[in-house]
Design an enzyme around this catalytic site. Structure first.
Site, mmCIF file in Angstrom:
data_model
loop_
_atom_site.group_PDB
_atom_site.id
_atom_site.type_symbol
_atom_site.label_atom_id
_atom_site.label_comp_id
_atom_site.label_asym_id
_atom_site.label_seq_id
_atom_site.Cartn_x
_atom_site.Cartn_y
_atom_site.Cartn_z
ATOM 1 N N HIS A 160 0.649 4.468 -2.462
ATOM 2 C CA HIS A 160 0.471 5.843 -1.985
ATOM 3 C C HIS A 160 1.655 6.725 -2.353
ATOM 4 O O HIS A 160 1.515 7.940 -2.459
ATOM 5 C CB HIS A 160 0.227 5.848 -0.470
ATOM 6 C CG HIS A 160 -1.161 5.425 -0.105
ATOM 7 N ND1 HIS A 160 -1.786 5.811 1.051
ATOM 8 C CD2 HIS A 160 -2.072 4.658 -0.765
ATOM 9 C CE1 HIS A 160 -3.006 5.289 1.096
ATOM 10 N NE2 HIS A 160 -3.197 4.585 0.015
ATOM 11 N N ARG A 196 0.821 -1.211 0.000
ATOM 12 C CA ARG A 196 0.000 0.000 0.000
ATOM 13 C C ARG A 196 0.858 1.265 0.000
ATOM 14 O O ARG A 196 0.533 2.254 -0.664
ATOM 15 C CB ARG A 196 -0.923 -0.010 1.218
ATOM 16 C CG ARG A 196 -1.874 1.172 1.255
ATOM 17 C CD ARG A 196 -2.908 1.014 2.353
ATOM 18 N NE ARG A 196 -3.946 2.023 2.239
ATOM 19 C CZ ARG A 196 -4.249 2.882 3.216
ATOM 20 N NH1 ARG A 196 -3.607 2.823 4.371
ATOM 21 N NH2 ARG A 196 -5.201 3.767 3.043
ATOM 22 N N HIS A 236 -6.348 -5.692 -2.393
ATOM 23 C CA HIS A 236 -7.162 -5.848 -1.177
ATOM 24 C C HIS A 236 -7.485 -7.312 -0.874
ATOM 25 O O HIS A 236 -8.354 -7.587 -0.061
ATOM 26 C CB HIS A 236 -8.442 -5.011 -1.273
ATOM 27 C CG HIS A 236 -8.176 -3.531 -1.231
ATOM 28 N ND1 HIS A 236 -9.136 -2.589 -1.501
ATOM 29 C CD2 HIS A 236 -7.056 -2.817 -0.940
ATOM 30 C CE1 HIS A 236 -8.616 -1.373 -1.394
ATOM 31 N NE2 HIS A 236 -7.351 -1.491 -1.062
ATOM 32 N N ASN A 282 -3.502 8.668 4.664
ATOM 33 C CA ASN A 282 -2.332 8.082 5.326
ATOM 34 C C ASN A 282 -2.378 8.143 6.849
ATOM 35 O O ASN A 282 -1.793 7.290 7.525
ATOM 36 C CB ASN A 282 -1.047 8.805 4.872
ATOM 37 C CG ASN A 282 -0.746 8.599 3.395
ATOM 38 O OD1 ASN A 282 -1.080 7.550 2.841
ATOM 39 N ND2 ASN A 282 -0.133 9.588 2.764
HETATM 40 C C1 HEM Z 1 -9.097 1.648 -5.919
HETATM 41 C C2 HEM Z 1 -9.110 2.515 -4.944
HETATM 42 C C3 HEM Z 1 -8.612 2.212 -3.551
HETATM 43 C C4 HEM Z 1 -9.206 2.627 -2.410
HETATM 44 C C5 HEM Z 1 -10.454 3.481 -2.297
HETATM 45 C C6 HEM Z 1 -8.429 2.095 -1.327
HETATM 46 C C7 HEM Z 1 -8.701 2.317 0.014
HETATM 47 C C8 HEM Z 1 -8.122 1.625 1.053
HETATM 48 C C9 HEM Z 1 -8.515 1.741 2.433
HETATM 49 C C10 HEM Z 1 -9.595 2.676 2.965
HETATM 50 C C11 HEM Z 1 -7.762 0.873 3.147
HETATM 51 C C12 HEM Z 1 -7.813 0.643 4.666
HETATM 52 C C13 HEM Z 1 -6.879 1.620 5.331
HETATM 53 C C14 HEM Z 1 -7.014 1.646 6.838
HETATM 54 O O1 HEM Z 1 -8.114 1.449 7.350
HETATM 55 O O2 HEM Z 1 -5.988 1.879 7.524
HETATM 56 C C15 HEM Z 1 -6.887 0.210 2.235
HETATM 57 C C16 HEM Z 1 -5.968 -0.759 2.572
HETATM 58 C C17 HEM Z 1 -5.102 -1.333 1.681
HETATM 59 N N1 HEM Z 1 -4.924 -0.971 0.356
HETATM 60 FE FE1 HEM Z 1 -6.169 0.150 -0.744
HETATM 61 N N2 HEM Z 1 -7.387 1.369 -1.818
HETATM 62 C C18 HEM Z 1 -7.448 1.412 -3.179
HETATM 63 C C19 HEM Z 1 -6.543 0.854 -4.061
HETATM 64 C C20 HEM Z 1 -5.409 0.163 -3.674
HETATM 65 C C21 HEM Z 1 -4.342 -0.210 -4.552
HETATM 66 C C22 HEM Z 1 -4.260 0.170 -6.026
HETATM 67 C C23 HEM Z 1 -3.436 -0.897 -3.805
HETATM 68 C C24 HEM Z 1 -2.118 -1.499 -4.211
HETATM 69 C C25 HEM Z 1 -1.786 -1.843 -5.436
HETATM 70 C C26 HEM Z 1 -3.971 -0.981 -2.458
HETATM 71 C C27 HEM Z 1 -3.410 -1.670 -1.426
HETATM 72 C C28 HEM Z 1 -3.944 -1.752 -0.168
HETATM 73 C C29 HEM Z 1 -3.488 -2.702 0.840
HETATM 74 C C30 HEM Z 1 -2.471 -3.801 0.631
HETATM 75 C C31 HEM Z 1 -4.206 -2.415 2.013
HETATM 76 C C32 HEM Z 1 -4.031 -3.081 3.384
HETATM 77 C C33 HEM Z 1 -2.946 -2.310 4.138
HETATM 78 C C34 HEM Z 1 -2.590 -2.837 5.511
HETATM 79 O O3 HEM Z 1 -3.131 -3.843 5.980
HETATM 80 O O4 HEM Z 1 -1.725 -2.188 6.139
HETATM 81 N N3 HEM Z 1 -5.157 -0.293 -2.420
HETATM 82 N N4 HEM Z 1 -7.114 0.698 0.952
#
Ligand code: HEM
Ligand SMILES: *[C@@H]1O[C@H](CO)[C@@H](O)[C@H](O)[C@H]1NC(C)=O
Ligand SMILES: *[C@@H]1O[C@H](CO)[C@@H](O)[C@H](O)[C@H]1NC(C)=O
Ligand SMILES: *[C@@H]1O[C@H](CO)[C@@H](O)[C@H](O)[C@H]1NC(C)=O
Length: 319
Positions: free
Chosen positions: A57, A53, A184, A85
């Site tokens: 970002h 992630r 995800h 973030n």
């Molecule tokens: C398409 C639009 C996207 C939205 C709206 C989005 C939004 C989010 C949100 C809200 C979270 C939870 C954050 C938290 O509660 O701390 C999250 C987690 C995550 N996102 Fe996304 N995301 C998107 C796309 C992506 C992309 C493109 C990637 C990587 C290629 C990604 C990788 C991740 C990962 C791996 C997590 C888990 C992180 C952790 O457990 O520390 N996301 N995302």
């Protein structure tokens, strides 16, 4: 004009990314990064998700220039306190540890942006996902952009059109939206990123009725309406949070997407994303190849090369 030394294939002076960038200057780089990612993920499985992630970002804001890694200073506000973030992006200590390990072998040679790119690739691979070669030679930016972090990064409650627009604004396609969203399949989200769907969907006093009932019940138990423990986490892929598997697309077909931004890829009527969800669900091997391609596009966004950037000594501060 081709810089003459480029004809001799000396990548360090040629100003573009390539696979052999550190071959002479830091030949063990990929092994050093991989070993450090293994330690971090063995210590905490979720770190693989967090590093992936962080790379996303980074690349969506000022390009893949390590800007997300910068701490606030008196003269510059970093991106760490931007809404997407704040209390959410993590893994900075792991990047510091990798950087230290790299510096111990090759001092002042490897950029933080390259380290983050490699760490994201290794994280996916360690979680059971695809492996792909990474082009190197990024340089680190000398500034961060908190406003751009707030504006460019997609939010979990955003409409599908708006999410697609944000990807297209950096040159990524509808297909890239679907493919990259499968990230995800690993990691976790805080209650506040999906809680309104559980109790007060779109201003009503009831849940989003389309959420699969047992998932809805589980999430309501985990994140009760009146208990705002800000640290509670839900798995983004409830059954296999640590596996970079195909369950993500299956979940969407079953109305089990945890974030609204996930479910909307499948549930928006007639959306251009729906055929991709169905396709990748049926052809998981096609997904592996396409994820590789989309990740290379992501890692190539507005990269800095040569004198456009620097090799940071400490990933948290410009030199
Ligand atoms: C398409 C639009 C996207 C939205 C709206 C989005 C939004 C989010 C949100 C809200 C979270 C939870 C954050 C938290 O509660 O701390 C999250 C987690 C995550 N996102 Fe996304 N995301 C998107 C796309 C992506 C992309 C493109 C990637 C990587 C290629 C990604 C990788 C991740 C990962 C791996 C997590 C888990 C992180 C952790 O457990 O520390 N996301 N995302
Ligand atoms: C291991 O992970 C825990 C969180 O699960 C963290 O608090 C700790 O700092 C990590 N240790 C190392 C050496 O990374
Ligand atoms: C979706 O497509 C069908 C068939 O083309 C059409 O009848 C329907 O009105 C469309 N729905 C929406 C919400 O655009
Ligand atoms: C990376 O970006 C550069 C310029 O922005 C472009 O010329 C090149 O084709 C891209 N490479 C890949 C693999 O997408």
């Amino acid at each position: 004009f081709v810089f003459p030394l480029c004809l001799l294939f000396l990548p360090a002076v040629c100003g573009q990314l390539n696979y052999y960038f550190y071959r002479n200057t830091c030949p063990d780089l990929e092994r050093i990064v991989f070993n450090a990612v293994i330690s971090a993920v063995m210590n905490e499985t979720r770190m693989a998700a967090s590093l992936l992630r962080l790379h996303f970002h980074d690349c969506f804001v000022n390009g893949c220039d390590g800007s997300v890694l910068l701490d606030d200073t008196d003269s510059m506000i970093g991106e760490k306190t931007a809404a997407p973030n704040h209390n959410s992006a993590r893994g900075f200590e792991v990047i510091d540890a990798i950087k230290t390990a790299v510096e111990n072998s090759c001092k002042a040679i490897v950029s933080c942006a390259d380290i983050l790119t490699l760490a994201a690739r290794d994280s996916v691979h360690l979680s059971g996902g695809p492996y792909w070669p990474v082009s190197l030679g990024r340089r680190d930016g000398k500034t961060a952009n908190k406003n751009a972090a707030n504006t460019n990064l997609p939010a979990p409650f955003e409409s599908l059109d708006s999410i697609i627009n944000k990807f297209q604004a950096v040159g990524l396609s509808v297909q890239d939206v679907v493919v990259l969203s499968r990230a995800h399949t690993i990691g976790a989200a805080h209650c506040n990123t999906f809680k309104s769907s559980l109790f007060n969907f779109k201003g009503t006093s009831s849940p989003d009725q389309t959420i699969e009932p047992s998932l809805l019940g589980n999430l309501q138990t985990l994140c009760p309406e009146n208990n705002n423990d800000p640290n509670t986490l839900a798995s983004l892929d409830p059954m296999t949070q640590d596996r970079f598997d195909n369950a993500y697309f299956k979940n969407l077909q079953n109305n089990e997407g945890v974030l609204q931004s996930d479910q909307t890829l499948f549930s928006t009527p007639n959306a251009s994303t729906v055929p991709y969800v169905n396709f990748y669900n049926n052809y998981p091997y096609a997904f592996f190849m396409d994820f590789h391609i989309s990740m290379i596009k992501l890692a190539n966004l507005s990269v800095l090369t040569r004198s456009d950037g620097e090799i940071r000594k400490n990933c948290r501060f410009v030199n």
